[in-house]
Design a protein around this motif. Structure first.
Motif, mmCIF file in Angstrom:
data_model
loop_
_atom_site.group_PDB
_atom_site.id
_atom_site.type_symbol
_atom_site.label_atom_id
_atom_site.label_comp_id
_atom_site.label_asym_id
_atom_site.label_seq_id
_atom_site.Cartn_x
_atom_site.Cartn_y
_atom_site.Cartn_z
ATOM 1 N N CYS A 74 0.823 -1.209 0.000
ATOM 2 C CA CYS A 74 0.000 0.000 0.000
ATOM 3 C C CYS A 74 0.861 1.265 0.000
ATOM 4 C CB CYS A 74 -0.925 -0.002 1.202
ATOM 5 S SG CYS A 74 -1.949 -1.487 1.295
ATOM 6 N N GLN A 75 0.505 2.183 -0.902
ATOM 7 C CA GLN A 75 1.229 3.440 -1.028
ATOM 8 C C GLN A 75 0.336 4.656 -0.824
ATOM 9 O OE1 GLN A 75 4.630 3.545 -1.618
ATOM 10 N NE2 GLN A 75 4.495 1.334 -1.350
ATOM 11 N N THR A 76 -0.953 4.526 -1.113
ATOM 12 C CA THR A 76 -1.874 5.652 -1.044
ATOM 13 C C THR A 76 -2.972 5.353 -0.032
ATOM 14 O OG1 THR A 76 -1.475 6.046 -3.393
ATOM 15 C CG2 THR A 76 -3.360 7.165 -2.417
ATOM 16 N N TRP A 77 -3.130 6.258 0.926
ATOM 17 C CA TRP A 77 -4.094 6.044 1.996
ATOM 18 C C TRP A 77 -5.193 7.090 1.933
ATOM 19 C CZ3 TRP A 77 -3.329 1.596 4.507
ATOM 20 C CH2 TRP A 77 -2.049 1.045 4.469
ATOM 21 N N GLY A 79 -8.979 8.287 4.160
ATOM 22 C CA GLY A 79 -9.636 8.052 5.437
ATOM 23 C C GLY A 79 -10.692 9.064 5.764
ATOM 24 N N ILE A 86 -8.718 4.757 8.429
ATOM 25 C CA ILE A 86 -7.820 5.002 7.303
ATOM 26 C C ILE A 86 -7.598 3.676 6.585
ATOM 27 C CG2 ILE A 86 -5.544 5.798 6.594
ATOM 28 C CD1 ILE A 86 -5.527 7.535 9.137
ATOM 29 N N GLN A 87 -7.686 3.700 5.249
ATOM 30 C CA GLN A 87 -7.511 2.468 4.479
ATOM 31 C C GLN A 87 -6.759 2.754 3.186
ATOM 32 O OE1 GLN A 87 -11.702 1.657 3.971
ATOM 33 N NE2 GLN A 87 -11.573 2.150 1.792
ATOM 34 N N CYS A 88 -6.209 1.683 2.600
ATOM 35 C CA CYS A 88 -5.499 1.785 1.335
ATOM 36 C C CYS A 88 -6.491 2.174 0.248
ATOM 37 C CB CYS A 88 -4.836 0.454 0.996
ATOM 38 S SG CYS A 88 -4.038 0.447 -0.630
ATOM 39 N N ARG A 93 -7.403 -2.206 2.392
ATOM 40 C CA ARG A 93 -6.849 -2.750 3.647
ATOM 41 C C ARG A 93 -6.696 -1.637 4.672
ATOM 42 N NH1 ARG A 93 -0.790 -4.805 3.905
ATOM 43 N NH2 ARG A 93 -0.533 -2.769 4.786
ATOM 44 N N LYS A 95 -5.191 0.727 7.466
ATOM 45 C CA LYS A 95 -3.798 1.112 7.739
ATOM 46 C C LYS A 95 -3.406 0.573 9.117
ATOM 47 C CE LYS A 95 -0.565 4.901 7.610
ATOM 48 N NZ LYS A 95 -0.362 6.298 7.280
#
Length: 96
Positions: A74-77, A79, A86-88, A93, A95
């Protein structure tokens, strides 16, 4: 008829779960290919709870495939500040 038949006959990249843009209404709408029937595509347009029957070439644009989900890299979150969730942005997924 099948999606194979539609691809061969109409020379279009129709695949199950492929994304399309239909412009036969007053405005363009995007949707997902959910099947084939009688040499036509069954497409569920975004926001609808049913699939419609569409000709594979009439006012139909086939959208490029989306990149595969990140599968844990995962690179970008994204939320919600009020809940703190907060999630990908790619795979959903949470965080850690």
């Amino acid at each position: 008829m099948s999606l194979d038949y539609i691809r061969e006959t109409y020379k279009v990249p129709a695949v199950l779960n492929g994304r399309v843009r239909y412009s036969g209404d007053a405005f363009q709408r995007e949707g997902t290919i959910v099947g084939a029937r009688n040499a036509h595509l069954e497409v569920q347009l975004d926001g609808d709870d049913f699939a419609g029957n569409y000709h594979p070439t009439w006012k139909m644009e086939y959208l490029p495939a989306q990149p595969a989900p990140c599968k844990g890299n995962c690179q970008t979150w994204i939320g919600n500040r009020s809940t703190g969730h907060i999630q990908c942005a790619d795979c959903g997924r949470p965080k850690p």
